[in-house]
Design a protein around this motif. Structure first.
Motif, PDB file in Angstrom:
ATOM      1  N   TYR A   1       0.876  -1.182   0.000  1.00  0.00           N
ATOM      2  CA  TYR A   1       0.000   0.000   0.000  1.00  0.00           C
ATOM      3  C   TYR A   1       0.911   1.229   0.000  1.00  0.00           C
ATOM      4  CZ  TYR A   1      -2.473   3.887   2.136  1.00  0.00           C
ATOM      5  OH  TYR A   1      -2.958   5.135   2.411  1.00  0.00           O
TER       6      TYR A   1
ATOM      7  N   ASP B   1       1.030  10.606   1.055  1.00  0.00           N
ATOM      8  CA  ASP B   1       1.936  11.748   1.306  1.00  0.00           C
ATOM      9  C   ASP B   1       3.374  11.484   0.850  1.00  0.00           C
ATOM     10  OD1 ASP B   1       2.677  11.062   4.836  1.00  0.00           O
ATOM     11  OD2 ASP B   1       2.514   9.792   3.051  1.00  0.00           O
TER      12      ASP B   1
ATOM     13  N   LYS C   1       4.294   2.089  -7.672  1.00  0.00           N
ATOM     14  CA  LYS C   1       4.765   0.875  -6.981  1.00  0.00           C
ATOM     15  C   LYS C   1       3.630   0.156  -6.252  1.00  0.00           C
ATOM     16  CE  LYS C   1       9.224   3.095  -5.954  1.00  0.00           C
ATOM     17  NZ  LYS C   1      10.374   2.165  -5.976  1.00  0.00           N
TER      18      LYS C   1
ATOM     19  N   GLY D   1      13.387   2.367   1.821  1.00  0.00           N
ATOM     20  CA  GLY D   1      12.345   3.204   1.198  1.00  0.00           C
ATOM     21  C   GLY D   1      12.526   3.376  -0.305  1.00  0.00           C
TER      22      GLY D   1
ATOM     23  N   SER E   1      13.439  -5.929   7.112  1.00  0.00           N
ATOM     24  CA  SER E   1      14.270  -4.789   7.535  1.00  0.00           C
ATOM     25  C   SER E   1      14.562  -4.803   9.030  1.00  0.00           C
ATOM     26  CB  SER E   1      13.598  -3.467   7.147  1.00  0.00           C
ATOM     27  OG  SER E   1      12.306  -3.400   7.716  1.00  0.00           O
TER      28      SER E   1
ATOM     29  N   VAL F   1      12.102  16.000  12.026  1.00  0.00           N
ATOM     30  CA  VAL F   1      10.952  16.050  12.955  1.00  0.00           C
ATOM     31  C   VAL F   1      11.209  17.091  14.039  1.00  0.00           C
ATOM     32  CG1 VAL F   1       9.616  14.734  14.639  1.00  0.00           C
ATOM     33  CG2 VAL F   1      10.284  13.650  12.493  1.00  0.00           C
TER      34      VAL F   1
ATOM     35  N   ARG G   1      10.833  22.785   7.425  1.00  0.00           N
ATOM     36  CA  ARG G   1      11.579  21.543   7.205  1.00  0.00           C
ATOM     37  C   ARG G   1      13.034  21.820   6.828  1.00  0.00           C
ATOM     38  NH1 ARG G   1       6.392  19.818   5.767  1.00  0.00           N
ATOM     39  NH2 ARG G   1       5.970  17.609   6.228  1.00  0.00           N
TER      40      ARG G   1
ATOM     41  N   MET H   1      12.013  16.184   2.195  1.00  0.00           N
ATOM     42  CA  MET H   1      11.293  15.102   2.860  1.00  0.00           C
ATOM     43  C   MET H   1      12.343  14.186   3.481  1.00  0.00           C
ATOM     44  SD  MET H   1       8.542  12.427   1.289  1.00  0.00           S
ATOM     45  CE  MET H   1       7.323  13.668   0.917  1.00  0.00           C
TER      46      MET H   1
HETATM   47  C1  57M Z   1       9.763   2.306   6.853  1.00  0.00           C
HETATM   48  N1  57M Z   1       8.916   2.184   4.644  1.00  0.00           N
HETATM   49  C2  57M Z   1       8.794   2.758   3.326  1.00  0.00           C
HETATM   50  C3  57M Z   1       8.268  -1.670   2.173  1.00  0.00           C
HETATM   51  C4  57M Z   1       9.566  -1.931   2.894  1.00  0.00           C
HETATM   52  C5  57M Z   1       8.730   8.903  11.196  1.00  0.00           C
HETATM   53  C6  57M Z   1       8.806   8.626   9.722  1.00  0.00           C
HETATM   54  C7  57M Z   1      10.143   9.031   9.158  1.00  0.00           C
HETATM   55  C8  57M Z   1       8.559   7.126   9.465  1.00  0.00           C
HETATM   56  C9  57M Z   1       8.752   6.753   8.014  1.00  0.00           C
HETATM   57  C10 57M Z   1       8.180   5.372   7.786  1.00  0.00           C
HETATM   58  O1  57M Z   1       7.000   5.216   7.655  1.00  0.00           O
HETATM   59  N2  57M Z   1       9.062   4.426   7.724  1.00  0.00           N
HETATM   60  C11 57M Z   1       8.635   3.038   7.517  1.00  0.00           C
HETATM   61  C12 57M Z   1       9.913   2.819   5.461  1.00  0.00           C
HETATM   62  C13 57M Z   1       7.857   1.909   2.465  1.00  0.00           C
HETATM   63  O2  57M Z   1       8.462   0.617   2.355  1.00  0.00           O
HETATM   64  C14 57M Z   1       7.747  -0.451   2.923  1.00  0.00           C
HETATM   65  O3  57M Z   1       8.186  -0.593   4.288  1.00  0.00           O
HETATM   66  C15 57M Z   1       9.121  -1.686   4.331  1.00  0.00           C
HETATM   67  C16 57M Z   1      10.285  -1.341   5.225  1.00  0.00           C
HETATM   68  N3  57M Z   1       9.826  -1.199   6.559  1.00  0.00           N
HETATM   69  O4  57M Z   1      10.042  -3.242   2.705  1.00  0.00           O
HETATM   70  O5  57M Z   1       7.399  -2.760   2.347  1.00  0.00           O
HETATM   71  C17 57M Z   1       7.793   2.524   1.059  1.00  0.00           C
HETATM   72  O6  57M Z   1       9.121   2.632   0.562  1.00  0.00           O
HETATM   73  C18 57M Z   1       9.129   2.367  -0.832  1.00  0.00           C
HETATM   74  N4  57M Z   1      10.037   1.233  -1.092  1.00  0.00           N
HETATM   75  C19 57M Z   1      10.544   1.106  -2.374  1.00  0.00           C
HETATM   76  N5  57M Z   1      11.388   0.071  -2.638  1.00  0.00           N
HETATM   77  C20 57M Z   1      11.759  -0.844  -1.667  1.00  0.00           C
HETATM   78  O7  57M Z   1      12.542  -1.780  -1.974  1.00  0.00           O
HETATM   79  O8  57M Z   1      10.224   1.913  -3.247  1.00  0.00           O
HETATM   80  C21 57M Z   1      10.364   0.359  -0.111  1.00  0.00           C
HETATM   81  C22 57M Z   1      11.231  -0.685  -0.363  1.00  0.00           C
HETATM   82  C23 57M Z   1       7.063   1.635   0.077  1.00  0.00           C
HETATM   83  C24 57M Z   1       7.683   2.070  -1.240  1.00  0.00           C
HETATM   84  O9  57M Z   1       7.064   3.266  -1.650  1.00  0.00           O
HETATM   85  O10 57M Z   1       5.675   1.898   0.170  1.00  0.00           O
HETATM   86  C25 57M Z   1       8.237   4.187   3.455  1.00  0.00           C
HETATM   87  O11 57M Z   1       8.846   5.094   2.887  1.00  0.00           O
HETATM   88  O12 57M Z   1       7.241   4.315   4.166  1.00  0.00           O
HETATM   89  N6  57M Z   1       8.080   7.664   7.136  1.00  0.00           N
HETATM   90  C26 57M Z   1       8.618   7.930   6.015  1.00  0.00           C
HETATM   91  O13 57M Z   1       9.665   7.460   5.618  1.00  0.00           O
HETATM   92  C27 57M Z   1       7.880   9.003   5.228  1.00  0.00           C
HETATM   93  N7  57M Z   1       8.553  10.260   5.560  1.00  0.00           N
HETATM   94  C28 57M Z   1       7.907  11.247   6.214  1.00  0.00           C
HETATM   95  O14 57M Z   1       6.751  11.145   6.559  1.00  0.00           O
HETATM   96  N8  57M Z   1       8.671  12.350   6.459  1.00  0.00           N
HETATM   97  C29 57M Z   1       8.128  13.494   7.174  1.00  0.00           C
HETATM   98  C30 57M Z   1       8.491  13.445   8.645  1.00  0.00           C
HETATM   99  C31 57M Z   1       7.741  12.361   9.375  1.00  0.00           C
HETATM  100  C32 57M Z   1       9.976  13.165   8.815  1.00  0.00           C
HETATM  101  C33 57M Z   1       8.755  14.733   6.597  1.00  0.00           C
HETATM  102  O15 57M Z   1       9.801  14.599   5.895  1.00  0.00           O
HETATM  103  O16 57M Z   1       8.256  15.808   6.896  1.00  0.00           O
HETATM  104  C34 57M Z   1       8.038   8.719   3.760  1.00  0.00           C
HETATM  105  N9  57M Z   1       7.455   7.449   3.463  1.00  0.00           N
HETATM  106  C35 57M Z   1       6.189   7.357   2.989  1.00  0.00           C
HETATM  107  N10 57M Z   1       5.497   8.431   2.733  1.00  0.00           N
HETATM  108  N11 57M Z   1       5.673   6.134   2.734  1.00  0.00           N
HETATM  109  C36 57M Z   1       7.443   9.820   2.967  1.00  0.00           C
HETATM  110  C37 57M Z   1       5.959   9.755   3.008  1.00  0.00           C
END
Ligand code: 57M
Length: 359
Positions: A56, A60, A68, A194, A268, A306, A316, A320
């Protein structure tokens, strides 16, 4: 297992003497894990797709990620399976640290599996809450830290890179320091995962680096020559690191851009904890900040983002966080971000290995 069945036969078949050598078993542990991933990879990708365990994508995130959506995730199940089978096949199963490494690897993969399952299968769920995830990680890491601390003659002194004479003794506090390293590395790898191959690439690089550290720490002559901690029995973790690196390479075959599969938290969280455990046992726990510097940079980018966001009520530092998204939003194509991050990881690993000589 092979060590126990085949090495004793070296008296009649001299070729089996090779099973006593850690280097031999490390190479074949890596090749075995790689082969398991190669053979089972396509089937796992198909299976995860069939049962609709597709990623999923959050609204954002970077727009480029929306294509993907539906990519099979939880591929970490394959990675962990390969590591466990290869480790059981190629290591000396009487080695105390091997069972600690397997306990952590499997334990953290279960925490990640539950999180992924709730997010990917029980759709409306956001997975385990950060608090619950951290609680289970901490419990597993403290248990591992306790068993490491209880091993006879295990040193609770910290090894500070470049400062040989500086080695503070943490005593029982080492249990919690070890837990901090394991949980911290687990979450840092999780944040880094990510982009396609962005986490598994540096995991392979770090695993190969700690393969070297484990080998030298477990060899009394080399440890003495390099004037590093001699950790009895840690050499066997080279074989475990071989399995880690091999499974990582096998998974990278399918996870490389454009990814056919993601590892999920099941991969991970587990891989990070496994590397953290090896770093603690080989007494190169502080150096992990340098070896795994890419993971540290990614985690720090989130902390600073953050913190700054809260302090300035909405401003920021990066476009991101984590950092890989910042470069994506600057217009770098995904493969360019990934390979450049790998290059940084390789540079950090080489500098880390050089610290064995620079003291
Ligand atoms: C772990 N997960 C990926 C995939 C992978 C506090 C905040 C920084 C938390 C962070 C977060 O949610 N981290 C979770 C990162 C996700 O990948 C999935 O998660 C598993 C790893 N745990 O195996 O199943 C997405 O990454 C991409 N992906 C690929 N190729 C790969 O081989 O393209 C992953 C593996 C997948 C896919 O899109 O859906 C993730 O990014 O969530 N949050 C973030 O990292 C978010 N950053 C953010 O919110 N930044 C904010 C604040 C909070 C710091 C800001 O900059 O202001 C980003 N991630 C997402 N959306 N999903 C950006 C927003």
């Amino acid at each position: 297992m092979l060590y126990h069945f085949l090495y004793p036969l070296h008296t009649s078949i001299s070729a089996f003497n090779v099973f006593r050598y850690i280097t031999f078993r490390t190479i074949y542990a890596g090749l075995t894990a790689l082969l398991i991933c190669f053979v089972l990879g396509p089937w796992v990708i198909r299976k995860l797709g069939d049962i609709q365990i597709g990623q999923y994508i959050r609204e954002d995130g970077p727009q480029t990620h929306h294509q993907k959506a539906g990519t099979p995730t939880m591929g970490g199940v394959l990675i962990i399976f390969s590591i466990v089978v290869s480790t059981l096949l190629w290591t000396n199963l009487t080695n105390y640290y091997i069972w600690i490494a397997l306990f952590v690897t499997v334990g953290f993969s279960i925490v990640g599996f539950i999180d992924d399952y709730l997010k990917q299968v029980v759709k409306q769920s956001k997975g385990l809450s950060a608090k619950n995830k951290f609680f289970f990680q901490a419990i597993l890491a403290i248990i591992a830290g306790m068993f490491i601390y209880l091993y006879p003659n295990f040193s609770t002194r910290l090894t500070i890179p470049f400062f040989k004479s500086l080695s503070p003794d943490l005593g029982p506090g080492y249990i919690f320091f070890a837990a901090l390293v394991i949980v911290g590395t687990s979450n840092a790898v999780n944040l880094t995962d990510g982009l396609d191959g962005l986490a598994i690439g540096p995991v392979i690089i770090v695993a190969v680096t700690y393969m070297v550290f484990a080998y030298v720490a477990g060899n009394v002559k080399i440890a003495d020559y390099l004037q590093i901690n001699y950790v009895v029995g840690s050499g066997e973790l080279s074989v475990f690191c071989g399995a880690l690196a091999g499974a990582g390479l096998g998974f990278l075959w399918f996870n490389t851009y454009p990814a056919q599969i993601f590892m999920g938290d099941v991969g991970s969280l587990s891989l990070g904890a496994a590397v953290g455990t090896v770093a603690v046992v080989t007494k190169q726990e502080v150096l992990l900040v340098l070896v795994g510097g890419l993971f540290v940079i990614e985690a720090l980018s989130v902390i600073f983002q953050v913190g700054f966001f809260k302090m300035t009520h909405g401003r920021r530092i990066f476009r991101m966080a984590p950092l890989h998204h910042h470069f994506e939003l600057k217009g770098w194509p995904e493969p360019k971000v990934i390979v450049r991050f790998w290059i940084i990881a390789i540079i950090l690993a080489l500098v880390s290995i050089s610290t064995l000589k620079i003291r």
